[in-house]
Enzyme design. Structure first.
Site, PDB file in Angstrom:
ATOM      1  N   GLU A   1       0.588  -0.966   0.455  1.00  0.00           N
ATOM      2  CA  GLU A   1       0.308   0.060   0.172  1.00  0.00           C
ATOM      3  C   GLU A   1       1.305   1.369   0.067  1.00  0.00           C
ATOM      4  O   GLU A   1       1.762   0.937   0.814  1.00  0.00           O
ATOM      5  CB  GLU A   1      -0.695   0.043   1.401  1.00  0.00           C
ATOM      6  CG  GLU A   1      -1.687   0.928   1.091  1.00  0.00           C
ATOM      7  CD  GLU A   1      -2.747   1.344   2.564  1.00  0.00           C
ATOM      8  OE1 GLU A   1      -2.703   0.321   3.715  1.00  0.00           O
ATOM      9  OE2 GLU A   1      -4.117   2.331   2.375  1.00  0.00           O
TER      10      GLU A   1
ATOM     11  N   ALA B   1       1.797  -0.090  11.618  1.00  0.00           N
ATOM     12  CA  ALA B   1       1.225  -1.829  10.155  1.00  0.00           C
ATOM     13  C   ALA B   1       1.166  -1.950   9.183  1.00  0.00           C
ATOM     14  O   ALA B   1      -0.295  -0.968   9.351  1.00  0.00           O
ATOM     15  CB  ALA B   1       0.464  -2.363  11.596  1.00  0.00           C
ATOM     16  N   MET B   2       0.430  -3.157   8.985  1.00  0.00           N
ATOM     17  CA  MET B   2      -0.415  -2.946   7.304  1.00  0.00           C
ATOM     18  C   MET B   2      -1.367  -4.406   7.391  1.00  0.00           C
ATOM     19  O   MET B   2      -0.975  -5.679   7.691  1.00  0.00           O
ATOM     20  CB  MET B   2       0.831  -3.276   6.264  1.00  0.00           C
ATOM     21  CG  MET B   2      -0.087  -3.692   4.689  1.00  0.00           C
ATOM     22  SD  MET B   2      -0.922  -1.517   4.407  1.00  0.00           S
ATOM     23  CE  MET B   2      -2.436  -2.118   3.210  1.00  0.00           C
ATOM     24  N   GLU B   3      -2.581  -4.152   7.317  1.00  0.00           N
ATOM     25  CA  GLU B   3      -3.841  -5.379   6.696  1.00  0.00           C
ATOM     26  C   GLU B   3      -3.683  -6.083   6.037  1.00  0.00           C
ATOM     27  O   GLU B   3      -5.134  -6.782   5.218  1.00  0.00           O
ATOM     28  CB  GLU B   3      -5.044  -4.785   6.949  1.00  0.00           C
ATOM     29  CG  GLU B   3      -5.270  -3.606   5.712  1.00  0.00           C
ATOM     30  CD  GLU B   3      -5.564  -2.193   5.238  1.00  0.00           C
ATOM     31  OE1 GLU B   3      -4.009  -2.085   6.022  1.00  0.00           O
ATOM     32  OE2 GLU B   3      -5.623  -1.766   5.378  1.00  0.00           O
TER      33      GLU B   3
ATOM     34  N   HIS C   1      -7.168  -1.914  15.033  1.00  0.00           N
ATOM     35  CA  HIS C   1      -7.156  -1.654  13.521  1.00  0.00           C
ATOM     36  C   HIS C   1      -7.024  -2.908  12.085  1.00  0.00           C
ATOM     37  O   HIS C   1      -7.820  -2.931  11.687  1.00  0.00           O
ATOM     38  CB  HIS C   1      -6.689  -0.629  13.960  1.00  0.00           C
ATOM     39  CG  HIS C   1      -6.498   0.116  13.221  1.00  0.00           C
ATOM     40  ND1 HIS C   1      -6.906   1.112  12.934  1.00  0.00           N
ATOM     41  CD2 HIS C   1      -5.858   0.145  11.225  1.00  0.00           C
ATOM     42  CE1 HIS C   1      -6.628   2.022  11.255  1.00  0.00           C
ATOM     43  NE2 HIS C   1      -6.365   0.963  10.671  1.00  0.00           N
ATOM     44  N   GLU C   2      -5.350  -3.053  12.913  1.00  0.00           N
ATOM     45  CA  GLU C   2      -5.478  -3.863  11.003  1.00  0.00           C
ATOM     46  C   GLU C   2      -6.745  -5.463  11.022  1.00  0.00           C
ATOM     47  O   GLU C   2      -6.983  -5.499   9.990  1.00  0.00           O
ATOM     48  CB  GLU C   2      -3.763  -4.831  11.219  1.00  0.00           C
ATOM     49  CG  GLU C   2      -3.073  -3.370  11.270  1.00  0.00           C
ATOM     50  CD  GLU C   2      -3.530  -2.014  10.268  1.00  0.00           C
ATOM     51  OE1 GLU C   2      -3.666  -2.450   9.442  1.00  0.00           O
ATOM     52  OE2 GLU C   2      -2.658  -1.341  10.829  1.00  0.00           O
TER      53      GLU C   2
ATOM     54  N   HIS D   1      -9.784  -3.872   9.784  1.00  0.00           N
ATOM     55  CA  HIS D   1      -9.867  -3.811   8.134  1.00  0.00           C
ATOM     56  C   HIS D   1     -10.002  -5.220   7.161  1.00  0.00           C
ATOM     57  O   HIS D   1     -10.041  -5.038   5.793  1.00  0.00           O
ATOM     58  CB  HIS D   1      -8.418  -3.620   7.611  1.00  0.00           C
ATOM     59  CG  HIS D   1      -7.755  -1.957   7.792  1.00  0.00           C
ATOM     60  ND1 HIS D   1      -8.404  -1.244   6.921  1.00  0.00           N
ATOM     61  CD2 HIS D   1      -6.932  -1.576   8.119  1.00  0.00           C
ATOM     62  CE1 HIS D   1      -7.923  -0.090   7.647  1.00  0.00           C
ATOM     63  NE2 HIS D   1      -7.016  -0.264   8.197  1.00  0.00           N
TER      64      HIS D   1
ATOM     65  N   GLU E   1      -9.495   3.925   6.103  1.00  0.00           N
ATOM     66  CA  GLU E   1      -9.623   4.511   7.139  1.00  0.00           C
ATOM     67  C   GLU E   1     -10.422   4.899   8.007  1.00  0.00           C
ATOM     68  O   GLU E   1     -10.038   4.561   8.934  1.00  0.00           O
ATOM     69  CB  GLU E   1      -8.645   4.877   7.333  1.00  0.00           C
ATOM     70  CG  GLU E   1      -6.935   4.654   5.907  1.00  0.00           C
ATOM     71  CD  GLU E   1      -7.125   3.047   6.512  1.00  0.00           C
ATOM     72  OE1 GLU E   1      -6.864   2.989   8.180  1.00  0.00           O
ATOM     73  OE2 GLU E   1      -5.938   2.866   5.852  1.00  0.00           O
TER      74      GLU E   1
HETATM   75  N1  TRP Z   1      -3.603   0.334   5.745  1.00  0.00           N
HETATM   76  C1  TRP Z   1      -2.360   1.212   6.092  1.00  0.00           C
HETATM   77  C2  TRP Z   1      -2.950   1.077   7.934  1.00  0.00           C
HETATM   78  O1  TRP Z   1      -3.843  -0.088   8.257  1.00  0.00           O
HETATM   79  C3  TRP Z   1      -1.324   2.121   6.393  1.00  0.00           C
HETATM   80  C4  TRP Z   1      -0.386   1.944   5.926  1.00  0.00           C
HETATM   81  C5  TRP Z   1       1.072   1.148   6.498  1.00  0.00           C
HETATM   82  C6  TRP Z   1       0.635   2.231   4.559  1.00  0.00           C
HETATM   83  N2  TRP Z   1       1.467   0.424   6.135  1.00  0.00           N
HETATM   84  C7  TRP Z   1       2.251   1.852   5.154  1.00  0.00           C
HETATM   85  C8  TRP Z   1      -0.014   3.286   3.763  1.00  0.00           C
HETATM   86  C9  TRP Z   1       2.661   1.557   4.224  1.00  0.00           C
HETATM   87  C10 TRP Z   1       1.012   4.345   3.391  1.00  0.00           C
HETATM   88  C11 TRP Z   1       2.513   3.106   2.965  1.00  0.00           C
HETATM   89  O2  TRP Z   1      -4.012   2.297   8.580  1.00  0.00           O
HETATM   90 ZN    ZN Z   2      -6.379   1.756   8.214  1.00  0.00          ZN
END
Ligand code: TRP
Ligand code: ZN
Length: 885
Positions: free
Chosen positions: A127, A272-274, A307-308, A311, A330
């Site tokens: 992302e 973090a990333m979902e 949060h993740e 998502h 978000e």
């Molecule tokens: N979607 C992620 C969140 O939970 C945000 C995110 C994670 C992100 N890594 C990133 C956005 C790198 C931009 C670039 O909010």
């Molecule tokens: Zn998010």
């Protein structure tokens, strides 16, 4: 040579993709020198496309293309065009298989977007537009595909091979030189946009658990961490299970996969990333142990893990049509994690912290050069729009819908949203429509919140007529102009109101024309520029309690005097507004003091203020966590936002003097609160214990402001004997603000003790970066050369450079421009390595126009220097251009 201004992308230009990709089959082989990515795509023309003969255009960045074939035939050079950003193939059929092979070098990927190397292996971040840095693809969220990923790597070096979905096969193989290798094949059953793709090729330890979903499915939960850190993963696992249960209970949403994995990595641009079934987390939102993590760290882990996880439904099952819709996932997911936090911790304290954060970060954003609506209408670089507006204000917008239609209708709206849009890529309009249809409430006017930037002001005036027992409130709304938009149409604002009687009770609220009073707290809908609400049967002149629980993200103006504010502080049934009254009182008096100081008059906290604070302190045993919030003075940044021309030195002097007066006058009470709130027994991060520690440590900080050697000894004693990181870092932060021998001793011993725990060292760097001492910039400069610092690690940069530029108002805004020069140097150095992080740091300059002409000249020069840098990224160019325009 000035860099060119990057192109702007507009929401109004959205068109459906020319092609869809039904399946993606990746074969990724990690070698010492490079990584080979072979991809096989099933591509079809999109029936909804505008041009039925369009060429196939694939995004691709920093990829070395080795071959491309269409339906098994290799394409000759000249039959396609390749630029640094895309691969274009004209004349393709309506449906075909496209295969590409390319090479990437994760070990050189300092941007941490795409596939990159961190300490224990290789990780992805896709992302928003990172997938195109792994392979050629139509890298936009409305292209949803089924993914298969086969990963190959050295068996000993990288024993863990992970991707989204389910592991379907694995095996051993040998390299051409005979080294043992292995492979694993993963299949994700759910179609998803490319930004949710993830893979991990690493050496990690794993903590495993099981969660039985409410329909009886046994899901495997796994948290992967750096070898040796399994003892720091337990709390995150508990957080995950709590979040899973909560989403079942509150929203009826269940996990849709057989396994759910979290991987912690030390180099990560964001929190973090979902990614579907394979979340990748910054270590700071996973790892915790009482001796290394604070109460706030524990709360953040709960919130970010939730949060993740949330998502998975709000973001993954229903995703965004385009990046302008980012708040669809978000804002809604932040709202959900806020509600989860409110249920796990104290609802009112959580709310206070949310609002403090909103005012500290989002209100200034909304008043500055990067102001944008919750659904932006344009951007140059989408990474710059992961903002407080999209996240926090977006959550406030969802919360207002919740307030306007009520909790039951909101749940019905969520159900309808999933019923209609599961598996789709949709817009914020679709979300609001589901809420409107489920509730029967017309939200057409309300939707302006998504399209108009700026923080509205609500000005309230009132009259009371003792003869007719009528109370009338007149409410006027306005909204300042923001870049590209001079005038604003009125918003639909839910104003939650109460009227407090002299005895502290709420007066029943009966509007003119009603036969009875249905409640003593009511939601008024403010939709016009001006409204008048008349309440009848009001026996005495009340004190209005306005925007209870912060019912809308607005600035509320009402001419409160000191007695009315202290009345609300003591009596309001709405905890948020009890806090708010105290903040309002402090802000008014601090601003008055700033004026006095500037005019050369004597200044400081009046007795009435200290008395009011003293009463809050006396009442603290009822709710220590709340008291800690109520006894915290408004920040320097917040005070600055209230001024036309910011005077950071005056603000700093005033806030310090207020704190000192509190420490001196209330010394005995503070010491008693310190002693009385010691938390016995083994450490636990629960809300009650954390609340007591918060009050105790705040009391300690005030005692220290009193300035006695005894106080200093007490702080040092706490530092030396603390049994947990919350108490240790609280003491260290206090010492960092005082030029005393204990400061050096503490900083040195802390470093010695924790030099091998990167997350703790981040705290150490930050403590020094935010110190109010005049020598701080020199120390920060020195620390950039310290072995503990690395400009390549985002956490280190946010701690040291971010701490100085965003959380040290008085030193960053030094009148000689030294702070600006330093941060500009850092932005330029960072930009060459990691533009996303550089752009975040560059936002420190956002408010430069609010300062005096001397500071403005320094800031302008610093921004211009950034803007002139050769090869500047789009990310930083957008921030610098907008700041200067
Ligand atoms: N979607 C992620 C969140 O939970 C945000 C995110 C994670 C992100 N890594 C990133 C956005 C790198 C931009 C670039 O909010
Ligand atoms: Zn998010």
């Amino acid at each position: 040579m000035a860099s060119a201004t990057p192109a702007t992308i507009y929401l109004k230009d959205y068109t459906p993709p020319a092609f869809l990709i039904s399946s993606v089959d990746l074969d990724v082989a990690v070698f010492e020198e490079h990584t080979r990515v072979a991809s096989r795509l099933h591509v079809q023309r999109n029936p909804a496309a505008a041009d039925p003969a369009a060429a196939l255009v694939l995004d691709g960045e920093e990829l070395v293309l080795e071959s491309v074939s269409l339906d098994g035939h290799r394409l000759e050079e000249g039959t396609y065009t390749l630029t640094s950003e895309r691969l274009t193939i004209p004349g393709v059929p309506d449906a075909f298989v496209l295969e590409t092979v390319c090479r990437i070098r994760p070990q050189d990927n300092t941007k941490l977007s795409g596939f990159y190397v961190s300490k224990d292996g290789c990780f992805t971040q896709c992302e928003a537009e990172g997938f195109r840095r792994i392979t050629f693809f139509i890298d936009r969220p409305d292209v949803m595909s089924r993914y298969t990923a086969t990963l190959h790597a050295d068996r000993r070096r990288y024993p863990v091979l992970l991707s989204n979905g389910n592991l379907v096969d694995l095996g051993d193989e040998v390299s051409s030189s005979g080294a043992p290798r292995h492979w694993a094949k993963w299949v994700d059953p759910f179609p998803k946009p490319s930004y949710l793709f993830a893979m991990v090729v690493a050496k990690l330890d794993v903590l495993e658990d099981t969660f039985v979903t409410r329909s009886g499915k046994h899901a495997r939960l796994a948290i992967y961490v750096e070898p040796g850190k399994l003892d720091q993963a337990d709390f995150a696992m508990q957080s995950l299970k709590k979040a899973m249960k909560w989403d079942e209970d509150v929203f009826g949403l269940e996990l849709d996969l057989d396994q759910y994995m979290i991987v912690a990595v030390g180099d990560f641009n964001m929190g973090a990333m979902e990614n579907k079934g394979l979340n990748i987390f910054n270590t700071k939102y996973v790892l915790a142990r009482p001796d290394i993590a604070t109460d706030i760290d524990y709360q953040n882990i709960d919130r970010v893990v939730a949060h993740e996880y949330f998502h998975n439904w709000t973001g993954n099952r229903v995703t965004c049509r385009d990046w302008f819709q980012l708040s669809l996932k978000e804002g809604l997911t932040v709202f959900r994690d806020q509600e989860f936090g409110a249920d796990v911790y104290s609802r009112s304290v959580q709310r206070i912290r949310e609002v403090r954060d909103l005012r500290a970060r989002q209100f200034p954003e909304d008043a500055g050069p990067m102001a944008h609506p919750v659904r932006p209408q344009s951007y140059m670089e989408i990474s710059n729009f992961y903002t407080a507006t999209v996240y926090q204000k977006g959550a406030e917008v969802v919360r207002m819908i919740h307030t306007l239609i009520g909790a039951r209708n909101f749940r019905k709206g969520m159900d309808l949203y999933f019923q209609r849009h599961d598996g789709q890529a949709v817009t914020t309009d679709d979300f609001v429509q589901a809420m409107a249809d489920a509730s029967g409430v017309d939200l057409t006017h309300f939707k302006r919140w998504y399209d108009q930037a700026g923080t509205p002001t609500l000005e309230v005036t009132d009259t009371y007529d003792s003869k007719s027992k009528r109370y009338t409130a007149t409410i006027r709304q306005s909204c300042p102009s923001t870049p590209g938009r001079l005038t604003k149409a009125p918003f639909h604002i839910p104003l939650v109101l109460g009227l407090v009687a002299a005895d502290g009770t709420d007066i029943p609220l009966q509007l003119e024309g009603e036969s009875a009073a249905p409640a003593s707290t009511r939601v008024l809908s403010v939709t016009q520029p001006e409204h008048r609400f008349t309440f009848v049967n009001v026996a005495e002149r009340p004190v209005p309690s306005l925007a209870r629980n912060f019912s809308a993200p607005v600035t509320l103006k009402y001419d409160y005097d000191v007695p009315r504010l202290t009345h609300l502080m003591a009596n309001d049934t709405d905890a948020f507004n009890r806090w708010e009254a105290g903040q309002r009182l402090a802000t008014t008096l601090m601003l008055k003091s700033v004026e006095d100081l500037q005019a050369g008059r004597s200044f400081g906290a009046p007795e009435a203020f200290i008395d009011a604070f003293g009463r809050v302190l006396a009442d603290a045993p009822r709710d220590p966590a709340f008291a800690a919030e109520a006894l915290t003075l408004p920040s320097e940044t917040f005070i600055a936002e209230q001024m036309d021309v910011v005077d950071p030195d005056a603000i700093h002097a005033v806030r310090t003097r207020f704190a000192r007066k509190i420490g001196e006058v209330l010394a005995d009470e503070l010491l008693a609160a310190y002693r009385g709130n010691a938390v016995p027994g083994p450490y636990s991060p629960d809300a009650e214990s954390a609340g007591r520690r918060a009050l105790r440590n705040l009391s300690l900080a005030y005692v220290m402001e009193g300035g006695t050697q005894a106080a200093c000894d007490l702080v040092f004693e706490q530092f030396s004997t603390a049994g947990n990181m919350t108490d240790a870092i609280a003491a260290l932060l206090v010492l960092a603000d005082f030029d005393c021998g204990e400061r050096t001793k503490a900083l040195e011993s802390f470093y010695e003790q924790w030099k091998d725990e990167p997350l703790v060292i981040d705290k150490w760097l930050r403590a020094q970066a935010i110190s109010r001492l005049p020598g701080t910039l020199a120390e920060v400069k020195r620390l950039t050369g310290h072995p503990a610092f690395s400009i390549r690690n985002p956490n280190k940069v946010y701690a040291l450079i971010g701490g100085f530029s965003m959380a040290n108002h008085v030193r960053f805004h030094a009148a000689d421009g030294s702070g600006y020069d330093f941060v500009a140097d850092q932005v330029i150095a960072l930009d060459a390595l990691n533009p996303q992080v550089a752009a975040r740091i560059a936002r420190a300059f956002d408010r430069w126009r609010k300062f005096d002409s001397i500071r403005q000249a320094h800031a302008r020069a610093a921004l211009e220097r950034i803007g002139r840098t050769t090869g500047l990224s789009k990310d930083v160019a957008e921030i610098a251009t907008k700041a200067l325009s």
